[in-house]
Motif scaffolding. Structure first.
Motif, PDB file in Angstrom:
ATOM      1  N   THR A   4       0.833  -1.187   0.000  1.00 51.08           N
ATOM      2  CA  THR A   4       0.000   0.000   0.000  1.00 51.08           C
ATOM      3  C   THR A   4       0.876   1.250   0.000  1.00 51.08           C
ATOM      4  O   THR A   4       1.770   1.392   0.842  1.00 51.08           O
ATOM      5  N   PRO A   6       1.305   5.001   0.843  1.00 51.81           N
ATOM      6  CA  PRO A   6       0.612   5.964   1.698  1.00 51.81           C
ATOM      7  C   PRO A   6       0.226   7.219   0.930  1.00 51.81           C
ATOM      8  O   PRO A   6       0.988   7.728   0.122  1.00 51.81           O
ATOM      9  N   THR A   7      -0.968   7.689   1.165  1.00 53.49           N
ATOM     10  CA  THR A   7      -1.445   8.909   0.527  1.00 53.49           C
ATOM     11  C   THR A   7      -1.052  10.110   1.379  1.00 53.49           C
ATOM     12  O   THR A   7      -0.756   9.969   2.573  1.00 53.49           O
ATOM     13  N   THR A   9      -2.959  12.338   2.626  1.00 57.41           N
ATOM     14  CA  THR A   9      -3.893  12.410   3.750  1.00 57.41           C
ATOM     15  C   THR A   9      -3.482  11.440   4.851  1.00 57.41           C
ATOM     16  O   THR A   9      -3.479  11.778   6.034  1.00 57.41           O
ATOM     17  N   HIS A  10      -3.103  10.223   4.455  1.00 50.86           N
ATOM     18  CA  HIS A  10      -2.690   9.215   5.441  1.00 50.86           C
ATOM     19  C   HIS A  10      -1.422   9.645   6.172  1.00 50.86           C
ATOM     20  O   HIS A  10      -1.297   9.454   7.384  1.00 50.86           O
ATOM     21  N   GLN A  13      -2.178  12.358   8.696  1.00 48.30           N
ATOM     22  CA  GLN A  13      -2.939  11.724   9.778  1.00 48.30           C
ATOM     23  C   GLN A  13      -2.014  10.893  10.662  1.00 48.30           C
ATOM     24  O   GLN A  13      -2.124  10.898  11.899  1.00 48.30           O
ATOM     25  N   GLN A  14      -1.076  10.176  10.044  1.00 45.83           N
ATOM     26  CA  GLN A  14      -0.134   9.331  10.773  1.00 45.83           C
ATOM     27  C   GLN A  14       0.777  10.154  11.669  1.00 45.83           C
ATOM     28  O   GLN A  14       1.103   9.745  12.783  1.00 45.83           O
ATOM     29  N   ARG A  17      -1.482  10.914  14.452  1.00 46.36           N
ATOM     30  CA  ARG A  17      -2.376   9.823  14.856  1.00 46.36           C
ATOM     31  C   ARG A  17      -3.784  10.373  15.083  1.00 46.36           C
ATOM     32  O   ARG A  17      -4.477  10.043  16.050  1.00 46.36           O
ATOM     33  N   PRO A  21      -9.035  11.788   9.113  1.00 46.65           N
ATOM     34  CA  PRO A  21      -8.057  12.322   8.164  1.00 46.65           C
ATOM     35  C   PRO A  21      -8.345  13.777   7.810  1.00 46.65           C
ATOM     36  O   PRO A  21      -9.492  14.230   7.836  1.00 46.65           O
TER      37      PRO A  21
END
Length: 275
Positions: A4, A6-7, A9-10, A13-14, A17, A21
């Protein structure tokens, strides 16, 4: 097995945490590298070539420098025995031995002192705290440029503040002349994929970003929220304690400084007078 990707947005967000998003206002490859940063503490034996090292240093020299003074230098250490001795002076951190190169970033006033001596010129302004700050700040700006450059090439990095635990011994090992001080180290190498280094969540922006004036009281709830988020990260990494406990353990006593309570004296011993 499909990996996968990562986008944007991800990745944002990561970093926090966040439960929900948030779409970033913009995105590019530089932002991708910055948001994917993580500390790497396990390395493969793959060498970092001279060509790559030159590229990292040219990136470092592209960083801002106060008044173009350029009062920093960096020592690249590859010799295993020397790395081992520096590791022993820095809490025996295994990644210093594993990584193919250790970069020691210094605040360097020896170069400008030499220029002044050659011209029999005064250099009284170099003996003030402000000038020493410039050396430390410029070294940090340069090193961070090198970090971003290294990670954009698929390399891993981790900073080493523990080089300041025994600054006189580090100076002797690296043959640093007076008015050159080792600010921190940076190990660089190919990450060992078995480590599975993760992105560590940071404090919410609401705890660190203030608008117009500083709001101490407004931070409290956001720091409390962070405690829960990073507790999940620590549990996944099989680490104990809360973030607050870690902060207080690090700063709660002189012992937590690991010998760096002597830093002012060590600077004075190495020609930084700090008026």
């Amino acid at each position: 097995m499909t990996q996968t990707v990562p986008t944007p947005t991800h990745l944002v967000q990561q970093r926090y945490r966040d439960p929900e998003p948030t779409e970033p206002a913009g995105w590019n490859e530089v932002l991708q590298v910055l948001h994917e940063h993580r500390s790497v503490r396990r390395y493969l034996a793959d060498p970092v070539s001279d060509d790559t090292l030159r590229l990292l240093i040219s990136a470092a020299q592209s960083a801002p420098t106060s008044s173009n003074l350029q009062v920093w230098s960096v020592i690249a250490v590859r010799d295993p025995d020397r790395k081992a001795r520096l590791a022993a002076l820095s809490g025996n951190q295994a990644h210093i031995l594993e990584a193919p190169v250790l970069l020691v970033w210094t605040a360097d006033f020896a170069r400008v002192r030499q220029l002044a001596d050659d011209r029999n010129a005064a250099l009284d302004g170099a003996d003030y705290l402000e000038s020493s700050y410039v050396g430390f700040i410029d070294a940090a700006l340069a090193a961070q440029n090198a970090v971003v450059a290294a990670e954009s090439l698929g390399l891993g990095t981790v900073y080493l503040g523990a080089l300041r635990n025994n600054p006189e011994d580090v100076a002797a090992e690296l043959k640093l002349p007076p008015q050159v001080f080792a600010v921190f180290g940076l190990v660089v190498g190919r990450p060992d994929p078995t480590e599975d280094a993760r992105v560590k969540p940071r404090l919410p922006q609401a705890a660190v970003l203030h608008h117009e004036t500083y709001d101490l009281a407004g931070q409290r709830e956001h720091v409390a929220d962070y405690e829960g988020r990073i507790a999940e990260f620590y549990a996944e990494q099989q680490l104990s304690h809360s973030w607050t406990e870690r902060v207080l353990a690090r700063l709660g006593s002189v012992a937590g400084l690991g010998g760096r309570d002597r830093l002012r004296k060590s600077l004075e011993n190495h020609g930084f007078h700090l008026k």
